[in-house]
Each structure stands twice: as C-alpha cells, then as structure tokens.
Design a protein around this motif. Structure first.
Motif, PDB file in Angstrom:
ATOM      1  N   MET A 254       0.333  -1.307  -0.168  1.00 25.31           N
ATOM      2  CA  MET A 254       0.108   0.442  -0.180  1.00 25.31           C
ATOM      3  C   MET A 254       0.618   1.549   0.159  1.00 25.31           C
ATOM      4  O   MET A 254       1.820   1.242   0.693  1.00 25.31           O
ATOM      5  CB  MET A 254      -0.747  -0.275   1.186  1.00 25.31           C
ATOM      6  CG  MET A 254      -1.521   1.067   1.270  1.00 25.31           C
ATOM      7  SD  MET A 254      -3.133   1.392   2.604  1.00 25.31           S
ATOM      8  CE  MET A 254      -4.470   0.156   1.881  1.00 25.31           C
TER       9      MET A 254
ATOM     10  N   PRO B 241      -3.762   0.338  -2.384  1.00 22.81           N
ATOM     11  CA  PRO B 241      -3.430  -0.470  -2.344  1.00 22.81           C
ATOM     12  C   PRO B 241      -3.093  -1.181  -3.043  1.00 22.81           C
ATOM     13  O   PRO B 241      -2.962  -1.479  -4.384  1.00 22.81           O
ATOM     14  CB  PRO B 241      -4.724  -1.948  -1.939  1.00 22.81           C
ATOM     15  CG  PRO B 241      -5.597  -0.781  -2.356  1.00 22.81           C
ATOM     16  CD  PRO B 241      -5.208   0.581  -2.658  1.00 22.81           C
TER      17      PRO B 241
ATOM     18  N   SER C 169      -7.238  -7.988  -1.495  1.00 24.25           N
ATOM     19  CA  SER C 169      -6.428  -6.350  -0.872  1.00 24.25           C
ATOM     20  C   SER C 169      -6.366  -5.777   0.277  1.00 24.25           C
ATOM     21  O   SER C 169      -8.027  -6.239   1.119  1.00 24.25           O
ATOM     22  CB  SER C 169      -6.895  -5.284  -2.174  1.00 24.25           C
ATOM     23  OG  SER C 169      -6.496  -4.448  -1.899  1.00 24.25           O
ATOM     24  N   ARG C 170      -5.220  -5.187   1.038  1.00 27.08           N
ATOM     25  CA  ARG C 170      -5.139  -4.728   2.360  1.00 27.08           C
ATOM     26  C   ARG C 170      -6.015  -2.763   2.293  1.00 27.08           C
ATOM     27  O   ARG C 170      -5.519  -2.718   1.740  1.00 27.08           O
ATOM     28  CB  ARG C 170      -4.016  -4.501   2.558  1.00 27.08           C
ATOM     29  CG  ARG C 170      -3.535  -3.531   3.588  1.00 27.08           C
ATOM     30  CD  ARG C 170      -2.622  -4.051   4.785  1.00 27.08           C
ATOM     31  NE  ARG C 170      -1.515  -5.526   4.578  1.00 27.08           N
ATOM     32  CZ  ARG C 170      -0.544  -5.864   4.487  1.00 27.08           C
ATOM     33  NH1 ARG C 170      -0.081  -4.572   3.937  1.00 27.08           N
ATOM     34  NH2 ARG C 170       0.306  -6.592   4.303  1.00 27.08           N
ATOM     35  N   THR C 171      -6.653  -2.572   3.130  1.00 28.82           N
ATOM     36  CA  THR C 171      -7.812  -1.220   2.900  1.00 28.82           C
ATOM     37  C   THR C 171      -7.116  -0.663   3.919  1.00 28.82           C
ATOM     38  O   THR C 171      -7.828   0.312   3.526  1.00 28.82           O
ATOM     39  CB  THR C 171      -8.682  -2.273   3.054  1.00 28.82           C
ATOM     40  OG1 THR C 171      -9.292  -2.106   3.817  1.00 28.82           O
ATOM     41  CG2 THR C 171      -9.596  -2.650   1.622  1.00 28.82           C
ATOM     42  N   PHE C 172      -6.136  -1.204   5.165  1.00 31.25           N
ATOM     43  CA  PHE C 172      -6.031  -0.040   5.743  1.00 31.25           C
ATOM     44  C   PHE C 172      -4.416  -0.895   6.921  1.00 31.25           C
ATOM     45  O   PHE C 172      -4.599  -1.872   6.578  1.00 31.25           O
ATOM     46  CB  PHE C 172      -7.050  -0.018   6.884  1.00 31.25           C
ATOM     47  CG  PHE C 172      -6.390   0.902   7.632  1.00 31.25           C
ATOM     48  CD1 PHE C 172      -6.514   2.053   7.107  1.00 31.25           C
ATOM     49  CD2 PHE C 172      -6.221   0.057   9.151  1.00 31.25           C
ATOM     50  CE1 PHE C 172      -6.274   3.124   8.891  1.00 31.25           C
ATOM     51  CE2 PHE C 172      -5.920   1.062  10.262  1.00 31.25           C
ATOM     52  CZ  PHE C 172      -5.415   2.491  10.209  1.00 31.25           C
ATOM     53  N   ASP C 173      -3.946   0.075   6.277  1.00 31.89           N
ATOM     54  CA  ASP C 173      -2.089  -0.294   7.194  1.00 31.89           C
ATOM     55  C   ASP C 173      -1.819   0.931   7.559  1.00 31.89           C
ATOM     56  O   ASP C 173      -1.664   1.553   7.242  1.00 31.89           O
ATOM     57  CB  ASP C 173      -0.868  -0.173   5.784  1.00 31.89           C
ATOM     58  CG  ASP C 173       0.066  -0.913   6.598  1.00 31.89           C
ATOM     59  OD1 ASP C 173       0.491  -0.790   7.127  1.00 31.89           O
ATOM     60  OD2 ASP C 173       0.175  -1.557   5.591  1.00 31.89           O
ATOM     61  N   LYS C 174      -1.898   0.940   9.060  1.00 32.72           N
ATOM     62  CA  LYS C 174      -1.457   1.403  10.361  1.00 32.72           C
ATOM     63  C   LYS C 174      -0.336   2.511  10.176  1.00 32.72           C
ATOM     64  O   LYS C 174       0.204   3.439  10.243  1.00 32.72           O
ATOM     65  CB  LYS C 174      -1.164   0.757  11.256  1.00 32.72           C
ATOM     66  CG  LYS C 174      -1.533   1.279  12.925  1.00 32.72           C
ATOM     67  CD  LYS C 174      -1.119   0.680  14.532  1.00 32.72           C
ATOM     68  CE  LYS C 174      -1.830   1.427  15.499  1.00 32.72           C
ATOM     69  NZ  LYS C 174      -2.188   0.786  16.642  1.00 32.72           N
ATOM     70  N   GLU C 175       1.001   1.601   9.529  1.00 30.17           N
ATOM     71  CA  GLU C 175       2.068   1.783   9.565  1.00 30.17           C
ATOM     72  C   GLU C 175       2.474   3.060   8.164  1.00 30.17           C
ATOM     73  O   GLU C 175       2.741   4.055   8.681  1.00 30.17           O
ATOM     74  CB  GLU C 175       3.057   0.681   9.063  1.00 30.17           C
ATOM     75  CG  GLU C 175       3.517   0.381  11.013  1.00 30.17           C
ATOM     76  CD  GLU C 175       3.562   1.298  11.762  1.00 30.17           C
ATOM     77  OE1 GLU C 175       4.604   1.885  11.429  1.00 30.17           O
ATOM     78  OE2 GLU C 175       2.983   0.997  13.167  1.00 30.17           O
ATOM     79  N   VAL C 176       1.167   2.755   7.198  1.00 27.84           N
ATOM     80  CA  VAL C 176       1.789   3.577   6.155  1.00 27.84           C
ATOM     81  C   VAL C 176       0.963   5.075   6.465  1.00 27.84           C
ATOM     82  O   VAL C 176       1.017   6.091   6.171  1.00 27.84           O
ATOM     83  CB  VAL C 176       1.054   2.969   4.853  1.00 27.84           C
ATOM     84  CG1 VAL C 176       0.805   4.163   3.708  1.00 27.84           C
ATOM     85  CG2 VAL C 176       1.744   1.515   4.540  1.00 27.84           C
TER      86      VAL C 176
END
Length: 181
Positions: A1, A17, A28-35
């Motif tokens: 992402m 994503p 598909s990843r729809t949320f990534d805390k680190e990004v």
C-alpha cells in the motif's frame, strides 16, 4: 500500500492498495496503520467505522462538521462513486479548492479527507457501498450541510440527483452555511 498526496487539497491523501489477483479474484489490504502513520496521520485516532449503500445517481453531501471538524477515510467497497472534497479551512493554502475523483471497488483506493473539508459523493452504480473510518463519534449538533448545487462551488455532478435526503436537498448555500451572509 502506498500513500499519494493530493496537491489540490493540503493534507488529503489517496491510499492505494496493492491487490493480489488470481483466478479466484483478488485480496487487498485496505488499511495499513504504518502507512497511515508515515504521512503524519494518527491511525489510532479513528473511533468509528460506518457504511452507506446508495442506488444509482443518489447524491449524499456536501457534509462537514463544526468544532474541531472530522477527519475521515472513505472507500467505495462495492460499485463506483463520483467523490468530491472541498477545502473549507480558512488558513489552508488550498482553501476553497476542490478535488473530484472516482472511487471504485476495482481499485479499493481509500481517500483521506482532512478535518475542515466538506465531503460528498454521487453513486455511479446501483448499488454503491461507501465505507467510512471516522476520527470522532458522531454528534448531530455539529453537522453542517452545504447545497450540492451552489453556483459558487459549481460541482460538476455526473447526473441530476435521482434521490437525496431532505436535509441535503434543503441545504443552504456555502455563504450561508459558513456565516458569510
């Protein structure tokens, strides 16, 4: 992402994503805390997830909140929508700028709308599901609605709205909503 800044609206981002596609479909990843954190947004600030389902040409907006505003992450999880954000933050370098874009289930892109920006969309399919991740609990007393057809904004909606809430249909102009008249 990856995070893509939107130059038209200071502090707005698209989170794109990287889908994994095969014969079954995609994942598909729809949320990534680190990004999210990497672009200066506190991922732990989000307190509420919501979803709306709309039929073809339904128009929702233009909405924002008073007080300290409301930041949100918006994604079309099914179908397609014409999405609009308008920067209404008085001190912002992009004050009164607009960004129009299509969000769709094909891309699963998430739009980050900073607090102080108005947001709305029109469904391009039936149905169109829009998912929201919001950074504060909803307080109806802080809701502000601006006329979708305000000539000062001149938003190029794809279709005449087939259905809207009474609140959206009766919304005041931008000048009235912001207390300029």
């Amino acid at each position: 992402m990856k995070a893509i800044p939107l130059p038209e609206i200071e502090g707005a981002f698209l989170f794109e994503p990287t889908p994994h596609v095969d014969d079954r479909g995609f994942f598909s990843r729809t949320f990534d805390k680190e990004v999210v954190r990497s672009v200066g947004i506190d991922p732990d600030a989000f307190v509420q997830d919501s979803v709306s389902r709309s039929a073809f040409a339904v128009l929702r907006g233009m909405h924002l909140r008073t007080g300290r505003g409301e930041a949100k992450m918006v994604r079309c999880s099914y179908g397609r929508v014409f999405d609009v954000i308008i920067d209404l933050r008085p001190g912002s370098p992009t004050h009164l700028n607009q960004k129009h874009l299509e969000l769709s289930d094909d891309s699963q892109v998430t739009l980050y709308v900073p607090a102080g920006c108005a947001h709305g969309f029109q469904s391009l399919t039936s149905p169109a599901d829009v998912s929201y991740r919001i950074d504060r609990a909803h307080d109806p007393a802080e809701d502000v609605t601006i006329a979708f057809d305000d000539p000062e904004l001149a938003i190029p909606w794809p279709f005449p709205p087939l259905l809207m809430s009474e609140r959206d249909r009766a919304a005041p102009s931008l000048a009235v909503a912001l207390g300029r008249t």
